[in-house]
Design a protein around this motif. Structure first.
Motif, PDB file in Angstrom:
ATOM      1  N   ASN A  35      -5.267  -0.062  -3.820  1.00  0.00           N
ATOM      2  CA  ASN A  35      -4.803  -0.308  -2.466  1.00  0.00           C
ATOM      3  C   ASN A  35      -4.612  -1.786  -2.198  1.00  0.00           C
ATOM      4  N   TYR A  37      -5.029  -4.189   1.180  1.00  0.00           N
ATOM      5  CA  TYR A  37      -5.480  -4.321   2.555  1.00  0.00           C
ATOM      6  C   TYR A  37      -5.118  -5.717   3.032  1.00  0.00           C
ATOM      7  N   GLU A  46      -7.235  -4.005   7.572  1.00  0.00           N
ATOM      8  CA  GLU A  46      -6.450  -2.778   7.683  1.00  0.00           C
ATOM      9  C   GLU A  46      -5.767  -2.453   6.369  1.00  0.00           C
ATOM     10  N   SER A  47      -5.567  -1.153   6.159  1.00  0.00           N
ATOM     11  CA  SER A  47      -4.876  -0.706   4.965  1.00  0.00           C
ATOM     12  C   SER A  47      -3.385  -0.978   5.097  1.00  0.00           C
ATOM     13  N   VAL A  48      -2.780  -1.489   4.043  1.00  0.00           N
ATOM     14  CA  VAL A  48      -1.351  -1.767   4.017  1.00  0.00           C
ATOM     15  C   VAL A  48      -0.598  -0.741   3.181  1.00  0.00           C
ATOM     16  N   THR A  59       1.382   5.501  -0.443  1.00  0.00           N
ATOM     17  CA  THR A  59       1.292   5.577   1.012  1.00  0.00           C
ATOM     18  C   THR A  59       1.438   4.176   1.593  1.00  0.00           C
ATOM     19  N   TYR A  60       1.953   4.135   2.825  1.00  0.00           N
ATOM     20  CA  TYR A  60       2.180   2.860   3.498  1.00  0.00           C
ATOM     21  C   TYR A  60       1.768   2.952   4.956  1.00  0.00           C
ATOM     22  N   ALA A  61       1.293   1.841   5.486  1.00  0.00           N
ATOM     23  CA  ALA A  61       1.089   1.734   6.923  1.00  0.00           C
ATOM     24  C   ALA A  61       2.456   1.777   7.599  1.00  0.00           C
ATOM     25  N   ASP A  62       2.483   2.345   8.785  1.00  0.00           N
ATOM     26  CA  ASP A  62       3.750   2.450   9.504  1.00  0.00           C
ATOM     27  C   ASP A  62       4.393   1.084   9.712  1.00  0.00           C
ATOM     28  N   SER A  63       3.572   0.069   9.885  1.00  0.00           N
ATOM     29  CA  SER A  63       4.079  -1.269  10.186  1.00  0.00           C
ATOM     30  C   SER A  63       4.823  -1.907   9.016  1.00  0.00           C
ATOM     31  N   LYS A  65       6.344   0.184   6.375  1.00  0.00           N
ATOM     32  CA  LYS A  65       7.252   1.138   5.725  1.00  0.00           C
ATOM     33  C   LYS A  65       8.679   0.613   5.716  1.00  0.00           C
TER      34      LYS A  65
END
Length: 116
Positions: A35, A37, A46-48, A59-63, A65
């Motif tokens: 991951n 972060y 926060e997870s990125v 997977t991606y954070a919405d911010s 994507k």
């Protein structure tokens, strides 16, 4: 011993790109989920982005994507985060993280600053 070493951070203008690298050693890299972060001043970590051990699931954070891409090379124990169209709100220390069951390892972080 376990080491996760990030590199590639720096100062970039809005709209620019950076590629972060994470070099892993001391554990069986190919069996760990990986991951990225980040932690901005005054904010929680926060997870990125995340990638499964074999690389088939991401997977991606919405911010981020559509702007960031996570990848890994299990043959060379490496992970990357390609960051495009960077924004000032992406400014943070970025951390590499390896996780499997009850094992959780962290790198020391690399600073990314997006500013004109």
């Amino acid at each position: 011993q376990v080491q996760l070493v990030e590199s590639g951070g720096g100062l970039v203008q809005p709209g620019g790109s950076l590629r972060l690298s994470c070099a892993a050693s001391g554990f069986t890299f190919s069996t760990y989920g990986m991951n990225w972060y980040r932690q901005a001043p005054g904010k929680e970590r926060e997870s990125v982005a995340g990638i499964s051990s074999g690389g088939s699931s991401r997977t991606y954070a919405d911010s981020v994507k559509g702007r960031f891409t996570i990848s890994r090379d299990n043959a060379n124990n490496m992970m990357w985060l390609q960051m495009n169209n960077l924004k000032p709100e992406d400014t943070a220390v970025y951390y590499c993280n390896a996780v499997r069951l009850d094992r959780n390892y962290w790198g020391q972080g690399t600073q990314v600053t997006v500013s004109s």
